[in-house]
Scaffold this motif. Sequence first.
Motif, short mmCIF file in Angstrom:
data_model
loop_
_atom_site.label_atom_id
_atom_site.label_comp_id
_atom_site.label_asym_id
_atom_site.label_seq_id
_atom_site.Cartn_x
_atom_site.Cartn_y
_atom_site.Cartn_z
N LEU A 125 0.82 -1.23 -0.13
CA LEU A 125 0.12 -0.02 0.08
C LEU A 125 0.83 1.30 -0.09
O LEU A 125 0.66 2.09 -0.82
CB LEU A 125 -0.92 -0.19 1.22
N LEU A 126 1.85 1.36 0.94
CA LEU A 126 2.91 2.50 0.89
C LEU A 126 3.47 2.72 -0.24
O LEU A 126 3.66 4.01 -0.88
CB LEU A 126 3.46 2.43 2.20
N THR A 127 4.05 1.68 -0.80
CA THR A 127 4.78 1.83 -2.19
C THR A 127 4.02 2.42 -3.21
O THR A 127 4.66 3.35 -3.91
CB THR A 127 5.36 0.28 -2.33
N ASN A 128 2.70 2.09 -3.37
CA ASN A 128 1.88 2.63 -4.29
C ASN A 128 1.42 4.02 -3.91
O ASN A 128 1.50 4.99 -4.64
CB ASN A 128 0.69 1.84 -4.48
N LEU A 129 1.34 4.21 -2.72
CA LEU A 129 0.79 5.81 -2.26
C LEU A 129 1.85 6.88 -2.52
O LEU A 129 1.80 7.92 -2.58
CB LEU A 129 0.23 5.61 -0.90
N LEU A 130 3.38 6.15 -2.34
CA LEU A 130 4.17 7.14 -2.41
C LEU A 130 4.92 7.04 -3.58
O LEU A 130 5.98 7.50 -4.01
CB LEU A 130 5.22 6.65 -1.29
N ASN A 131 4.25 6.45 -4.70
CA ASN A 131 4.83 6.17 -6.13
C ASN A 131 4.35 7.63 -6.82
O ASN A 131 3.08 7.66 -7.21
CB ASN A 131 4.15 5.25 -6.69
N PRO A 132 5.22 8.53 -7.09
CA PRO A 132 4.85 9.72 -7.78
C PRO A 132 4.26 9.36 -9.20
O PRO A 132 3.51 10.12 -9.73
CB PRO A 132 6.09 10.82 -7.93
N LYS A 133 4.64 8.30 -9.84
CA LYS A 133 4.14 8.01 -11.19
C LYS A 133 2.61 7.79 -11.32
O LYS A 133 2.01 8.29 -12.13
CB LYS A 133 4.98 6.74 -11.63
N ILE A 134 2.22 7.05 -10.08
CA ILE A 134 0.81 6.99 -10.04
C ILE A 134 0.02 8.16 -9.68
O ILE A 134 -1.14 8.42 -10.15
CB ILE A 134 0.50 5.87 -8.83
N ALA A 135 0.47 8.78 -8.85
CA ALA A 135 -0.03 10.13 -8.47
C ALA A 135 -0.17 11.03 -9.66
O ALA A 135 -1.26 11.56 -10.11
CB ALA A 135 0.79 10.73 -7.49
N ILE A 136 0.82 11.19 -10.58
CA ILE A 136 0.89 12.09 -11.39
C ILE A 136 -0.05 11.32 -12.53
O ILE A 136 -0.91 12.12 -13.43
CB ILE A 136 2.29 12.49 -12.36
N MET A 137 -0.24 10.00 -13.07
CA MET A 137 -1.07 9.45 -13.95
C MET A 137 -2.47 9.85 -13.64
O MET A 137 -3.25 10.28 -14.56
CB MET A 137 -0.90 7.83 -13.97
N TYR A 138 -3.00 9.51 -12.41
CA TYR A 138 -4.40 10.03 -12.09
C TYR A 138 -4.51 11.51 -12.10
O TYR A 138 -5.77 11.87 -12.73
CB TYR A 138 -4.54 9.60 -10.79
N LEU A 139 -3.78 12.43 -11.82
CA LEU A 139 -4.08 13.79 -11.85
C LEU A 139 -3.95 14.47 -13.10
O LEU A 139 -4.52 15.32 -13.47
CB LEU A 139 -3.28 14.28 -10.61
#
Length: 217
Positions: A125-139
């Motif tokens: 969970l933390l690996t994903n939440l702290l992954n900037p690639k995923i954050a930028i992808m969604y936003l």
Amino acid sequence: MLGKPGQMPDLHNLLAFAAVAVGMVLTPGPNMAYTLSRSICQGRTAGFISLGGVALGFVVYMLCAAFGITALLLAVPYAYDAVRIAGALYLLWLAVQAVRPGGRSPFHVKDLPPSSPTKLFVMGLLTNLLNPKIAIMYLSLLPQFIDPANGSVLSQALVLGTTQIAISLMVNTLFIVSASSIARFFTYRPSFAAVQRWVMGTVFAALAVRMATESQR
């Protein structure tokens, strides 16, 4: 005007976003490195538990992005251009990272000590939440495939987000099941990893150009 509630994204946008999602999941990153490392070092069960944590992280990002994007487009109609340019720049960055010399294969994993199921899930969970690639992808990327003319922005965001999560889980499941074999394959055939990086880089660059040049919705 957001149109009629409850409508789906059109097929073109859905397929285009699915292609982006496939490219993202095949690009080396913290999520893949962690789940593969756990699968190889601790077995498939550990890999699937870790993937469960990663999946929950995707759900958190999807819900935050879906409601945030809806509020943003309602409050600032021209905000679409800002996220469009940001998304294009991010895709170009991914393209450069994919083809840069010395790029690391996601199947070159490191040894990890055994962990409890709870720690495996939380670390996923933390690996994903702290992954900037995923954050930028969604936003930055997800809004590019939402067309207010097709209905509810929120509904479209949720459908697209669910599509991304489903693709990520399916691909990562295949990787976990065959992690050791795939790791050996890429270790002895490094040219295949290079080809994979160049293909992904080309796809991301083409999507960036398309995103930067399309007109405002």
